[in-house]
Design an enzyme around this catalytic site. Sequence first.
Site, PDB file in Angstrom:
ATOM      1  N   HIS A 273      24.294  47.105  26.071  1.00  9.91           N
ATOM      2  CA  HIS A 273      24.918  45.969  26.768  1.00  9.91           C
ATOM      3  C   HIS A 273      26.060  45.384  25.941  1.00  9.91           C
ATOM      4  O   HIS A 273      26.240  44.163  25.885  1.00  9.91           O
ATOM      5  CB  HIS A 273      23.870  44.883  27.076  1.00  9.91           C
ATOM      6  CG  HIS A 273      22.888  45.270  28.145  1.00  9.91           C
ATOM      7  ND1 HIS A 273      23.170  45.189  29.487  1.00  9.91           N
ATOM      8  CD2 HIS A 273      21.628  45.768  28.076  1.00  9.91           C
ATOM      9  CE1 HIS A 273      22.120  45.593  30.199  1.00  9.91           C
ATOM     10  NE2 HIS A 273      21.174  45.961  29.366  1.00  9.91           N
ATOM     11  N   ASP A 336      17.268  45.292  25.162  1.00  7.60           N
ATOM     12  CA  ASP A 336      16.819  45.964  26.395  1.00  7.60           C
ATOM     13  C   ASP A 336      17.769  47.102  26.763  1.00  7.60           C
ATOM     14  O   ASP A 336      18.939  47.096  26.363  1.00  7.60           O
ATOM     15  CB  ASP A 336      16.766  44.961  27.555  1.00  7.60           C
ATOM     16  CG  ASP A 336      18.128  44.317  27.805  1.00  7.60           C
ATOM     17  OD1 ASP A 336      18.828  44.025  26.811  1.00  7.60           O
ATOM     18  OD2 ASP A 336      18.503  44.115  28.976  1.00  7.60           O
ATOM     19  N   GLU A 337      17.254  48.027  27.542  1.00  7.08           N
ATOM     20  CA  GLU A 337      18.065  49.072  28.187  1.00  7.08           C
ATOM     21  C   GLU A 337      19.079  49.713  27.234  1.00  7.08           C
ATOM     22  O   GLU A 337      20.234  49.939  27.609  1.00  7.08           O
ATOM     23  CB  GLU A 337      18.781  48.488  29.410  1.00  7.08           C
ATOM     24  CG  GLU A 337      17.801  48.079  30.486  1.00  7.08           C
ATOM     25  CD  GLU A 337      18.450  47.373  31.665  1.00  7.08           C
ATOM     26  OE1 GLU A 337      18.113  47.742  32.801  1.00  7.08           O
ATOM     27  OE2 GLU A 337      19.276  46.464  31.468  1.00  7.08           O
ATOM     28  N   ALA A 338      18.638  50.035  26.025  1.00  3.76           N
ATOM     29  CA  ALA A 338      19.528  50.708  25.065  1.00  3.76           C
ATOM     30  C   ALA A 338      19.476  52.214  25.339  1.00  3.76           C
ATOM     31  O   ALA A 338      19.109  53.008  24.466  1.00  3.76           O
ATOM     32  CB  ALA A 338      19.106  50.362  23.644  1.00  3.76           C
TER      33      ALA A 338
END
Length: 531
Positions: A273, A336-338
């Site tokens: 992100h 998150d969401e790496a």
Amino acid sequence: MRQHHRTPRLLGTLLLVVAAGISVVGAAPAATGVPVPLGQVVPAPLSVEAKGAPYRITGDTRIRVDDSPGARRVGEYLADVLRPSTGYRLPVTTRGGDGIRLRLGSNSARALGDEGYRLDSGRSGVTITARKAAGLFHGVQTLRQLLPAAVEKRSAQPGPWLVAGGTVKDAPRYGYRGAMLDVSRHFFTVAQVERYIDQLALYKINKLHLHLSDDQGWRIAIDSWPRLATHGGSTQVGGGTGGFYTKDQYRRIVRYAASRHLEVVPEIDMPGHTNAALASYAELNCDGVAPELYTGTEVGFSSLCVDKPVTYDFVDDVIRELAALTPGRYLHIGGDEAHSTSHADYVAFMERVQPVVARYGKTVIGWHQLTGATPAKGALAQYWGLDDTSAAEKAQVAKAARNGTGLILSPADRVYLDMKYTADTPLGLDWAGLVEVRRSYDWDPGAYLPGAPASAVRGVEAPLWTETILNSDHIEYMAFPRLPGVAELGWSPAPAHDWDAYKVRLAAQAPRWEALGIDYYRSPQVPWPAP
Ligand code: ACM
């Protein structure tokens, strides 16, 4: 003294008469002589004992405060709420007399903790007692809800202004009761954030988590890396001009939140992100090439370069400057969401970054993927999974919780305020499912995550992601009526949890929202009063 306030009181009465004449057209349902029942409050108080005659606020009412800056500030805040609608002068004073009394620090208040309060109401006055100003402030929110909804209007309204007689004793179930606003996908001004803070305060929310960076925008000025804000903050989802907070503007938000007894939790989402940062500084990229700014809504495509030393100069500078702007305890590092970071790199990155947060005196919060690395001692993990998240992922979080990592619960298919209510909701997303009002309320944070000890749960948070959210109207339509339910889950004791009772108390909030100009979703699950 008496002489001194006679004239203004008369003037107030005159204003009231004039305004009452005007307000007949289009007025909220007229206030009646029947006070709001003492327990008709969201979040539900710990205990309520209705007894005796009501108190009536009149032109003679004073707001009596202990001689302390904290109590005086709460008194002034209450006066600011009550003066426009009542038309009364309501002086805030440390002297005696009948009225509304705000008392700090008595022995009997010890059991109420840092945020609890006791409210006693009877013919001669209302007394709110607390150990700390935060408790007085929460007690004032209860008092607001015990008055007719018209008290929330900003013009003079006809009373009477009755507060039911009896005693409310109240203290929160959890110390962390949060709301998150994503100011990255769309930027929101200081005024818009302050408006939301005021709404959060109504329901005793005490944390405002600001998601300050993401692929689509970097929203906080960092002196040592100025292009983060000037370039990385120059757009948003859909390609608008975006924006960022100068340090002075950010301090204003922090101060305003503190004045409503909310702590700001800033988040810099890392290592994924991060497109806005990568676009601002070529050297942060493994290949040394800065990507374009991004205005779409995909996730998982960006990563800081875990192997490059400059990455940790960047992280250190950002965390140092952000920590210096943050009087609160926490600094959220995302995580998150790496999906574009290898697992080994993710673990290595978190090993290096968490101690930086500690070095600048803050406690780490991360999204629950942090439990796939080794959470630092004292860190909190924010769980954002769904009912059907894999058992293995839930078990990983539960294991961390058993090992001492605290939990903030934000299950996406319960409390993500950007999820559509129904397929027809014009705003929001539905990747976690449709979340009607009952679904968002009807779960128990203490028993939610299998295998996690109830004692690991520090509280709840309602995130609002803003891919589809452009303005305050949008925020409010998605937050109301779900936000008050999340607030109740965070504040009220577990035995108070009951949808059928809650929906009636929730319905009674609607005229308040209308008086405050808050748009809301008229869920068919809630018995709203007739318009
Ligand atoms: C998240 O919703 N990616 C925390």
